[in-house]
Design a protein around this motif. Structure first.
Motif, PDB file in Angstrom:
ATOM      1  N   ASN A   1       0.889  -1.205   0.051  1.00  0.00           N
ATOM      2  CA  ASN A   1       0.038  -0.001  -0.111  1.00  0.00           C
ATOM      3  C   ASN A   1       0.782   1.264   0.027  1.00  0.00           C
ATOM      4  OD1 ASN A   1      -2.558  -1.475   1.999  1.00  0.00           O
ATOM      5  ND2 ASN A   1      -2.500  -1.408  -0.219  1.00  0.00           N
ATOM      6  N   TYR A   2       1.950   1.260   0.729  1.00  0.00           N
ATOM      7  CA  TYR A   2       2.896   2.382   0.897  1.00  0.00           C
ATOM      8  C   TYR A   2       3.555   2.589  -0.482  1.00  0.00           C
ATOM      9  CZ  TYR A   2       6.899   5.077   2.140  1.00  0.00           C
ATOM     10  OH  TYR A   2       7.903   6.184   2.319  1.00  0.00           O
TER      11      TYR A   2
ATOM     12  N   ASN B   1       1.407   4.168  -3.268  1.00  0.00           N
ATOM     13  CA  ASN B   1       1.261   5.653  -3.207  1.00  0.00           C
ATOM     14  C   ASN B   1       2.527   6.346  -3.703  1.00  0.00           C
ATOM     15  OD1 ASN B   1      -1.336   5.562  -2.168  1.00  0.00           O
ATOM     16  ND2 ASN B   1      -0.792   5.443  -0.223  1.00  0.00           N
ATOM     17  N   LYS B   2       3.646   5.869  -3.548  1.00  0.00           N
ATOM     18  CA  LYS B   2       4.780   6.337  -3.988  1.00  0.00           C
ATOM     19  C   LYS B   2       5.087   6.617  -5.579  1.00  0.00           C
ATOM     20  CE  LYS B   2       7.107   7.335  -0.389  1.00  0.00           C
ATOM     21  NZ  LYS B   2       7.938   8.571   0.090  1.00  0.00           N
TER      22      LYS B   2
END
Lengths: 558, 124
Positions: free
Chosen positions: A345-346, A349-350
């Motif tokens: 998930n991180y 977003n990156k």
């Protein structure tokens, strides 16, 4: 030489003299003119006096009596015999020494024979006459006639017979004896007590079976007599040859009304042979071991119960262990999965949206996390009952969707599906997804049972429950009431079948016949858990080599 | 609008780190992380969170114990709690509902989207 009545003189009134007096006094053609002994208390003198025969201390008193024809010298003294030979009147015979001894022996022998005859007569009265058959000769082999010896022997035998009879009669062990014609010779007191049948009703007959059975059949003694050990299975559940006696037989059984009550009897029969080895009778003993048998049976039952309980504990322990294992695995696996998913998930977003391959990689990661999570869910499903999402469902539609999941496999394995589905089957209260899992598991097992292809018949119908089906546990029985409306699903294959000993085990966790090539043996046990969660019954029937049938019974939706 | 203060109590350091990054990235939350039940409990009074994400299985003081202590304290009793668990012991949570209240729980692994959804539904 002999006048009309021979007149004799007996000298010496000891034992021998007395015997002569007794003998000759009974013979009509002989008159004893006198008995002589210097001892007037001698037994022969006493007997003579009693018979009114003249007596004297000196033989010369009678020597010259008219008509004296014979003098018996029983003194055994040579001196007297010499005197007699010199002083006897002419024509008078003198018998002494060997002759008199011979007469005495003959007399004694006659007495013994008489005694013997009397004994035999008594025995005959007791046994032979009453029962009309010959008693067992204890030593039937006759030896060459030697009077003395034979008389002595017969006397011993008479005593022996009596003793043996007493032993049998008074033995605390219930005993009976039959001869080679199956006639009862002995039926002792203990036997009367045990069986409640009197000896007088059986002696001399072949009715001894009546004491035990309502129909005519052999007892162990009869089998020993006939040497017919072949048909034993027909008559006894428990039997064996005697460990002590050749051709002896041991058997045991329950007798519901023997001697007024339920008894467990142990029979031991042994053949009786004569000295030439000919079978002449069989002896049978009966022992009532009811109490011991009951205790044994109780012990066996208790042992079985203990075993069952032990199995249940082991089973529960297994499940408990699985539960703990599942929780442990879930914790250890899901936490890292949680990290991975958060990490993905991180990263999502990156990265810029345009980087297609990266976002595809991340999607793959997420899918993998979900797959791993699903496995953990299955494990948790198995380890404990999760809540069901129960709704009224059409069982046929559940069967259809389950089939569609495995359809490709059926086709590739050359398996035909024969649906025998009733259209108006009542709805069941079920968790659709869970039941699909159930039927998929059953189908997969059927496929594995038919490596060469075959048929699968699928039946579904509603019915009133008439009885609790076989193979169900008490807990399962409690799920239903007789007369309750249920829905039944049967899935029958034409595969290798399940050996009887495995029928119940197939639903146990970790039971598998697939070895290292197949699963861990949780499929059908999860299936059973799911059915139990629905408060339903599942069981398997099979004849090894002729396919298997799995039946599922479910409650209908009210 | 002020960012909501979220206290995350979980002994999995990597997990809490990622949760903090992910949630703070949304700009809606201020995240504080504690990696033990005991520290989490003492941090609550000071941090005054709008919501607590509370892991159940922790070594020193487990999630249900932390929740119980928080409920007993006048200052913290009204703070909403969302349980996190890797072992989806729903029934365990339910069995304790009398003491810890009918709190929602999230089974790990959890998607960020779902996590935010649960937070939004429970935060006051």
């Amino acid at each position: 030489m002999m006048a009309e009545k021979a007149k004799i003189l007996i000298i010496g009134a000891g034992k021998c003299g007395r015997a002569l007096v007794e003998l000759f006094s009974k013979i009509e053609k002989i008159t004893i003119i006198g008995v002589v002994d210097f001892n007037q208390d001698a037994p022969g003198i006493k007997l003579a006096k009693a018979l009114n025969i003249p007596t004297a201390v000196d033989y010369r008193e009678f020597m010259n009596r008219a008509g004296l024809s014979c003098i018996f010298n029983s003194t055994g003294k040579a001196q007297i015999e010499e005197e007699l030979m010199l002083s006897k009147p002419a024509g008078v015979e003198v018998l002494g020494g060997c002759s008199v001894n011979l007469i005495q022996e003959l007399i004694e022998e006659r007495e013994k024979v008489e005694q013997q005859l009397k004994g035999l007569a008594e025995r005959r009265d007791n046994v032979v006459d009453n029962i009309g058959v010959g008693a067992i000769p204890i030593n039937p082999k006759m030896e060459p006639l030697d009077c003395n010896k034979q008389v002595k022997k017969d006397e011993d035998l008479g005593k022996k017979d009596k003793i043996i009879e007493s032993i049998i009669q008074n033995s605390a062990v219930a005993t009976f004896v039959i001869n080679s014609q199956h006639k009862v010779l002995y039926w002792n007191v203990a036997c009367e007590e045990l069986t409640g049948t009197k000896a007088k009703d059986l002696l001399g007959t072949s009715d001894h079976w009546k004491a035990f059975y309502s129909y005519q059949r052999p007892c162990v003694a009869d089998i020993v007599i006939d040497n017919s050990f072949v048909d034993l299975d027909k008559f006894y559940k428990v039997y064996q040859g005697s460990t002590l006696i050749p051709n002896g037989l041991h058997a045991e059984d329950w007798y519901p009304k023997l001697g007024g009550r339920d008894r467990y009897i142990v029979f031991d029969a042994a053949p009786i042979y004569d000295t030439e080895g000919k079978l002449i009778a069989a002896i049978e003993t009966l022992q009532d071991i009811t109490e011991r048998k009951k205790a044994e049976d109780e012990l066996k039952k208790a042992y079985t119960r203990l075993k069952e309980m032990q199995n249940q504990v082991i089973q529960a322990e297994k499940l408990n262990t699985i539960g703990q294992l599942a929780s442990g695995v879930a914790h250890e696996v899901r936490n890292p999965l949680g990290i991975i998913l958060q990490g993905v998930n991180y990263l999502e977003n990156k990265i810029p949206v345009k980087e297609g391959d990266i976002s595809e990689t991340l999607t793959m990661l997420k899918d993998s996390v979900k797959r791993a999570d699903k496995i953990i869910n299955t494990l948790l499903d198995f380890s404990r009952f999760t809540n069901l999402d129960l709704r009224p469902e059409d069982i046929n539609s559940i069967l259809e969707s389950s089939l569609s999941l495995v359809k490709i496999k059926f086709e590739s394995k050359n398996i035909d599906i024969i649906p025998e589905i009733k259209k108006d089957v009542p709805k069941v209260l079920a968790d659709r997804n869970k039941l699909e899992q159930v039927f998929v598991n059953i189908f997969l097992n059927a496929i594995q049972a038919m490596p060469e292809g075959g048929n699968i018949t699928i039946r579904s119908y509603g019915k009133k429950l008439e009885g609790i089906e076989n193979g169900t546990s008490r807990r399962e029985e409690g799920y239903f009431m007789i007369g309750e409306k249920v829905v039944v699903v049967e899935i029958e294959d034409t595969g290798v079948g399940i050996p009887e000993e495995n029928l119940k085990k197939v639903f146990e966790p970790f039971f598998t016949t697939k070895g290292s090539t197949g699963g861990v043996g949780l499929g059908l046990s999860v299936t059973k858990n799911i059915i139990h969660m629905h408060r339903g019954i599942i069981y398997a029937e099979s004849r090894f080599g002729q396919g298997a049938k799995v039946t599922v019974i479910l409650k209908i939706a009210e | 609008m002020d960012r909501k203060r979220i206290l995350v109590i979980d002994d999995e350091e990597n997990f809490t780190k990622l949760i903090k990054w992910n949630l703070e990235k949304t700009g809606k939350y201020e995240i504080r992380v504690e990696n033990s039940g005991l520290l989490g409990f003492s941090a609550t009074k000071e941090f005054k969170p709008h919501l607590i994400l509370l892991d159940i299985s922790m070594p020193d003081m487990d999630g249900s114990e932390v929740a119980f202590q928080l409920k007993c304290d006048e200052d913290t009793k009204d703070i909403p709690i969302v349980f996190l668990t890797a072992v989806a012991k729903k029934e365990e949570v339910e069995a304790n509902s009398g003491i810890i209240g009918g709190h929602p729980f999230i089974a790990k692994p959890v998607e960020l989207e779902q996590l935010i959804d649960v937070i939004e539904r429970n935060v006051y």
